[in-house]
Design a protein around this motif. Structure first.
Motif, PDB file in Angstrom:
ATOM      1  N   GLY A   1      -9.109  -0.246  -3.867  1.00  0.00           N
ATOM      2  CA  GLY A   1      -8.677  -1.625  -3.684  1.00  0.00           C
ATOM      3  C   GLY A   1      -9.525  -2.597  -4.462  1.00  0.00           C
TER       4      GLY A   1
ATOM      5  N   GLU B   1       0.830  -1.206   0.000  1.00  0.00           N
ATOM      6  CA  GLU B   1       0.000   0.000   0.000  1.00  0.00           C
ATOM      7  C   GLU B   1       0.866   1.257   0.000  1.00  0.00           C
ATOM      8  OE1 GLU B   1      -4.129  -1.335   2.244  1.00  0.00           O
ATOM      9  OE2 GLU B   1      -2.365  -0.884   3.478  1.00  0.00           O
TER      10      GLU B   1
ATOM     11  N   ILE C   1      -5.502  -0.416   0.083  1.00  0.00           N
ATOM     12  CA  ILE C   1      -6.247  -1.490  -0.565  1.00  0.00           C
ATOM     13  C   ILE C   1      -7.401  -1.928   0.333  1.00  0.00           C
ATOM     14  CG2 ILE C   1      -6.095  -3.820  -1.537  1.00  0.00           C
ATOM     15  CD1 ILE C   1      -3.088  -3.311  -1.942  1.00  0.00           C
TER      16      ILE C   1
END
Length: 290
Positions: free
Chosen positions: A61, A40, A47
Motif C-alpha cells: 500500500g 483492494e 492497501i
C-alpha cells in the motif's frame, strides 16, 4: 477505480484513521470502508492494515500510494487545464507536424487566426515519427506532410502548401556559405553526407552529385545526426528547406538544381468545418507571401 476512490485512499493514508478520513471527506465511514475494500479486492492486495488503533499502510500500500499521489497530482493538473481551456475557448484545432521548422511561421499564423477567432484555440502537436499516424487516428485535425508520403493515403483532403527547395548545409565560415548559390561542381573534393530518410527528390540530387563530381560520401542515420556531423566538421549535406530551423550554427545556401519537394496540408475527408478550412487557407496565403 474512480477519482473518488483515489481521494478516499489518499485521505486514509494521510490520517491513518477511517473515521477521521470519512469526516474530512464529508462521507459516512461505512461508505468509505466499502469503497476501499472494493478497490483492494480489485487490485488483489491490501492497501491498509486495519486494527483498533487505526489504519496503517501495508508495504504494498505504501508503494501504491506513492504512485497514486503522482497520478492524482497529474490528474488535478489535467482537469484544471481543461477547465481553463473550456472557460476561454469554444473549439480547438490541432495541427500535426514532424518538425517545428516545417511550418516555421506557425506562431504568426496562430496570432493572426486568434485575432479573427479569439474563442478558437490552435494547438501544435509535434511527432517526428508518427505525425501522419496520429492524424489518421484522429488525434490531429490538420497535418503537414510530403506529397509523396500521403499520395496513397485514403479519406484525406490534400491541400497544396509550398514547394521546398534544396539547400546545402555547412558551417557558417565554410567558403561555400559565402556563395549565393552552390553548384554541383562546387562540391568536388568535399565529403557529402547522404541518406537519413531523405525524400525521393533529394535522393535523386544526391546520387547525381555523387556520379558527377569526385566527392567522398557516407551515410548518416537521420537529420539530427547529420547536423551534428556538420557541426563537427565531418562533412556537408543537402537538405530540404522545410528542415531549416534558422539555427545560426549552420549556413543554408540554395543549391542549384531543378528538384523541389512538394509539401502539403491534409485534413480529414469528413471534416467540413469552415473554421478548419479558413486556417488552412491562412497558412497557404502566408507562405505565398514569402
Amino acid at each position: 477505480m474512480t477519482l473518488r476512490d483515489i481521494d478516499y485512499i489518499l485521505e486514509v493514508a494521510q490520517t491513518q484513521n477511517f473515521n477521521r478520513a470519512a469526516e474530512n471527506l464529508y462521507t459516512a465511514q461505512p461508505t468509505l470502508s466499502y469503497h476501499i475494500k472494493t478497490v483492494e479486492d480489485e487490485l488483489g492486495f491490501l492497501i491498509f492494515s486495519r486494527s483498533s488503533k487505526g489504519a496503517a499502510l501495508t508495504p504494498a500500500g505504501e508503494q501504491f500510494c506513492i504512485t497514486l499521489r503522482n497520478v492524482r497530482a497529474e490528474l488535478k493538473k489535467a482537469i484544471e487545464q481543461a477547465q481553463n481551456f473550456s472557460a476561454r475557448y469554444s473549439e480547438n484545432i490541432t495541427v500535426g507536424m514532424s518538425w517545428r521548422s516545417a511550418i516555421y511561421y506557425l506562431p504568426q499564423i496562430i496570432r493572426e487566426f486568434s485575432q479573427r477567432h479569439p474563442s478558437v484555440s490552435v494547438t501544435p502537436m509535434f511527432s517526428v515519427d508518427h505525425s501522419i499516424e496520429n492524424f489518421l487516428k484522429g488525434e490531429t485535425d490538420i497535418v503537414f506532410a510530403l506529397e509523396e508520403e500521403i499520395r496513397k493515403v485514403p479519406d484525406v483532403h490534400v491541400h497544396k502548401f509550398y514547394e521546398s527547395p534544396i539547400y546545402l548545409i555547412s558551417q557558417p565560415d565554410d567558403p561555400l556559405a559565402k556563395k549565393k548559390r552552390v553548384t554541383t561542381k562546387d562540391l568536388a573534393g568535399r565529403t557529402l553526407m547522404v541518406g537519413g530518410g531523405s525524400p525521393a527528390a533529394l535522393r535523386k540530387v544526391q546520387q547525381r552529385v555523387i556520379s558527377t563530381v569526385d566527392i567522398n560520401y557516407f551515410n548518416s542515420a537521420d537529420h539530427d545526426t547529420t547536423l551534428t556531423n556538420v557541426a563537427a566538421d565531418r562533412g556537408i549535406c543537402l537538405a530540404p528547406g522545410f528542415l531549416n530551423d534558422h539555427n545560426p550554427d549552420y549556413a543554408w545556401t540554395p543549391f542549384d538544381c531543378k528538384e523541389t519537394i512538394s509539401c502539403v496540408l491534409c485534413t480529414h475527408k469528413d471534416d467540413n468545418r469552415h473554421i478548419v478550412m479558413e486556417l488552412v487557407g491562412l497558412m497557404q496565403n502566408k507562405y505565398k507571401q514569402i
